[in-house]
Design a protein around this motif. Structure first.
Motif, PDB file in Angstrom:
ATOM      1  N   THR A 143      10.156  23.524  65.738  1.00  0.00           N
ATOM      2  CA  THR A 143       9.280  22.365  65.833  1.00  0.00           C
ATOM      3  C   THR A 143      10.110  21.107  66.023  1.00  0.00           C
ATOM      4  N   VAL A 144       9.742  20.279  66.999  1.00  0.00           N
ATOM      5  CA  VAL A 144      10.393  18.976  67.167  1.00  0.00           C
ATOM      6  C   VAL A 144       9.948  18.101  65.997  1.00  0.00           C
ATOM      7  N   VAL A 145      10.921  17.644  65.186  1.00  0.00           N
ATOM      8  CA  VAL A 145      10.583  16.844  64.003  1.00  0.00           C
ATOM      9  C   VAL A 145      10.954  15.376  64.159  1.00  0.00           C
ATOM     10  N   ALA A 146      11.818  15.027  65.112  1.00  0.00           N
ATOM     11  CA  ALA A 146      12.176  13.631  65.341  1.00  0.00           C
ATOM     12  C   ALA A 146      12.723  13.469  66.745  1.00  0.00           C
ATOM     13  N   THR A 147      12.468  12.319  67.336  1.00  0.00           N
ATOM     14  CA  THR A 147      13.034  11.984  68.647  1.00  0.00           C
ATOM     15  C   THR A 147      13.459  10.523  68.632  1.00  0.00           C
ATOM     16  N   TRP A 148      14.448  10.205  69.449  1.00  0.00           N
ATOM     17  CA  TRP A 148      14.898   8.829  69.637  1.00  0.00           C
ATOM     18  C   TRP A 148      15.151   8.626  71.115  1.00  0.00           C
ATOM     19  N   GLY A 149      14.778   7.476  71.634  1.00  0.00           N
ATOM     20  CA  GLY A 149      15.012   7.200  73.048  1.00  0.00           C
ATOM     21  C   GLY A 149      14.157   8.077  73.938  1.00  0.00           C
ATOM     22  N   SER A 150      14.696   8.413  75.087  1.00  0.00           N
ATOM     23  CA  SER A 150      13.989   9.240  76.055  1.00  0.00           C
ATOM     24  C   SER A 150      14.062  10.697  75.621  1.00  0.00           C
ATOM     25  N   SER A 151      12.918  11.268  75.315  1.00  0.00           N
ATOM     26  CA  SER A 151      12.881  12.653  74.852  1.00  0.00           C
ATOM     27  C   SER A 151      11.919  13.451  75.720  1.00  0.00           C
ATOM     28  N   PRO A 152      12.290  14.686  76.071  1.00  0.00           N
ATOM     29  CA  PRO A 152      11.437  15.479  76.967  1.00  0.00           C
ATOM     30  C   PRO A 152      10.125  15.934  76.344  1.00  0.00           C
ATOM     31  N   ARG A 153      10.057  16.095  75.024  1.00  0.00           N
ATOM     32  CA  ARG A 153       8.827  16.557  74.361  1.00  0.00           C
ATOM     33  C   ARG A 153       8.606  15.727  73.096  1.00  0.00           C
ATOM     34  N   PRO A 154       7.366  15.443  72.730  1.00  0.00           N
ATOM     35  CA  PRO A 154       7.089  14.619  71.555  1.00  0.00           C
ATOM     36  C   PRO A 154       7.240  15.379  70.229  1.00  0.00           C
ATOM     37  N   VAL A 155       7.309  14.616  69.150  1.00  0.00           N
ATOM     38  CA  VAL A 155       7.318  15.196  67.803  1.00  0.00           C
ATOM     39  C   VAL A 155       6.090  16.087  67.651  1.00  0.00           C
ATOM     40  N   GLY A 156       6.283  17.242  67.036  1.00  0.00           N
ATOM     41  CA  GLY A 156       5.195  18.199  66.845  1.00  0.00           C
ATOM     42  C   GLY A 156       5.188  19.317  67.879  1.00  0.00           C
ATOM     43  N   SER A 157       5.925  19.152  68.977  1.00  0.00           N
ATOM     44  CA  SER A 157       6.001  20.215  69.988  1.00  0.00           C
ATOM     45  C   SER A 157       6.640  21.445  69.355  1.00  0.00           C
ATOM     46  N   GLN A 158       6.139  22.613  69.723  1.00  0.00           N
ATOM     47  CA  GLN A 158       6.616  23.850  69.096  1.00  0.00           C
ATOM     48  C   GLN A 158       6.958  24.924  70.114  1.00  0.00           C
ATOM     49  N   MET A 159       7.849  25.816  69.666  1.00  0.00           N
ATOM     50  CA  MET A 159       8.217  26.995  70.440  1.00  0.00           C
ATOM     51  C   MET A 159       8.379  28.152  69.455  1.00  0.00           C
ATOM     52  N   ALA A 160       7.761  29.280  69.766  1.00  0.00           N
ATOM     53  CA  ALA A 160       7.926  30.491  68.962  1.00  0.00           C
ATOM     54  C   ALA A 160       8.854  31.438  69.726  1.00  0.00           C
ATOM     55  N   VAL A 161       9.692  32.141  68.968  1.00  0.00           N
ATOM     56  CA  VAL A 161      10.629  33.104  69.547  1.00  0.00           C
ATOM     57  C   VAL A 161      10.521  34.389  68.737  1.00  0.00           C
ATOM     58  N   ASP A 162      10.474  35.537  69.422  1.00  0.00           N
ATOM     59  CA  ASP A 162      10.453  36.791  68.666  1.00  0.00           C
ATOM     60  C   ASP A 162      11.786  37.517  68.817  1.00  0.00           C
ATOM     61  N   ASP A 163      11.929  38.608  68.076  1.00  0.00           N
ATOM     62  CA  ASP A 163      13.206  39.331  68.048  1.00  0.00           C
ATOM     63  C   ASP A 163      13.476  40.128  69.327  1.00  0.00           C
ATOM     64  N   ARG A 164      12.557  40.100  70.269  1.00  0.00           N
ATOM     65  CA  ARG A 164      12.777  40.742  71.574  1.00  0.00           C
ATOM     66  C   ARG A 164      13.164  39.708  72.632  1.00  0.00           C
ATOM     67  N   GLY A 165      13.244  38.439  72.225  1.00  0.00           N
ATOM     68  CA  GLY A 165      13.615  37.384  73.154  1.00  0.00           C
ATOM     69  C   GLY A 165      12.451  36.725  73.863  1.00  0.00           C
ATOM     70  N   SER A 166      11.228  37.096  73.495  1.00  0.00           N
ATOM     71  CA  SER A 166      10.055  36.446  74.087  1.00  0.00           C
ATOM     72  C   SER A 166       9.918  35.044  73.510  1.00  0.00           C
ATOM     73  N   MET A 167       9.437  34.109  74.322  1.00  0.00           N
ATOM     74  CA  MET A 167       9.236  32.736  73.873  1.00  0.00           C
ATOM     75  C   MET A 167       7.856  32.252  74.290  1.00  0.00           C
ATOM     76  N   ALA A 168       7.282  31.386  73.462  1.00  0.00           N
ATOM     77  CA  ALA A 168       6.012  30.737  73.777  1.00  0.00           C
ATOM     78  C   ALA A 168       6.149  29.275  73.388  1.00  0.00           C
ATOM     79  N   GLY A 169       5.696  28.382  74.255  1.00  0.00           N
ATOM     80  CA  GLY A 169       5.771  26.959  73.971  1.00  0.00           C
ATOM     81  C   GLY A 169       7.074  26.352  74.456  1.00  0.00           C
TER      82      GLY A 169
END
Length: 104
Positions: free
Chosen positions: A23-49
């Motif tokens: 989870t993005v918890v802090a940003t400063w300056g120009s940031s590609p994604r806002p605070v609260g953006s999330q990504m899930a990763v599983d043990d097979r290497g799959s990603m979401a978000g």
């Protein structure tokens, strides 16, 4: 969108996979994604978000794998002054902090 990421993480857990949530918890300056953006990763290497629109996802996924292995949460920092940021492609001039935790 965050709900779909959490739902995907829950589905992976229900299927018996190990999962970490970043989870993005802090940003400063120009940031590609806002605070609260999330990504899930599983043990097979799959990603979401996404936590960065692609520029640090690989590094975050690598740390997520470590979190799944040892159960330790991590606070990751990427920024223009961080050599790793250049390595992973965060050249937008901003800084971002991402919290990575195992999903139980």
């Amino acid at each position: 969108m965050a709900d779909n990421i959490v739902e995907q993480a829950a589905a992976w857990r229900a299927a018996g996979r190990r999962v970490a949530l970043a989870t993005v918890v802090a940003t400063w300056g120009s940031s590609p994604r806002p605070v609260g953006s999330q990504m899930a990763v599983d043990d097979r290497g799959s990603m979401a978000g996404s936590v960065s629109g692609g520029c640090i996802e690989g590094a975050v996924a690598h740390e997520a794998t470590k979190t799944m292995e040892d159960g330790e949460s991590r606070l990751l920092s990427f920024g223009i002054t961080n050599e790793m940021a250049w390595e992973v492609g965060l050249a937008c001039g901003g800084q971002v902090q991402v919290y990575v935790e195992a999903v139980e």
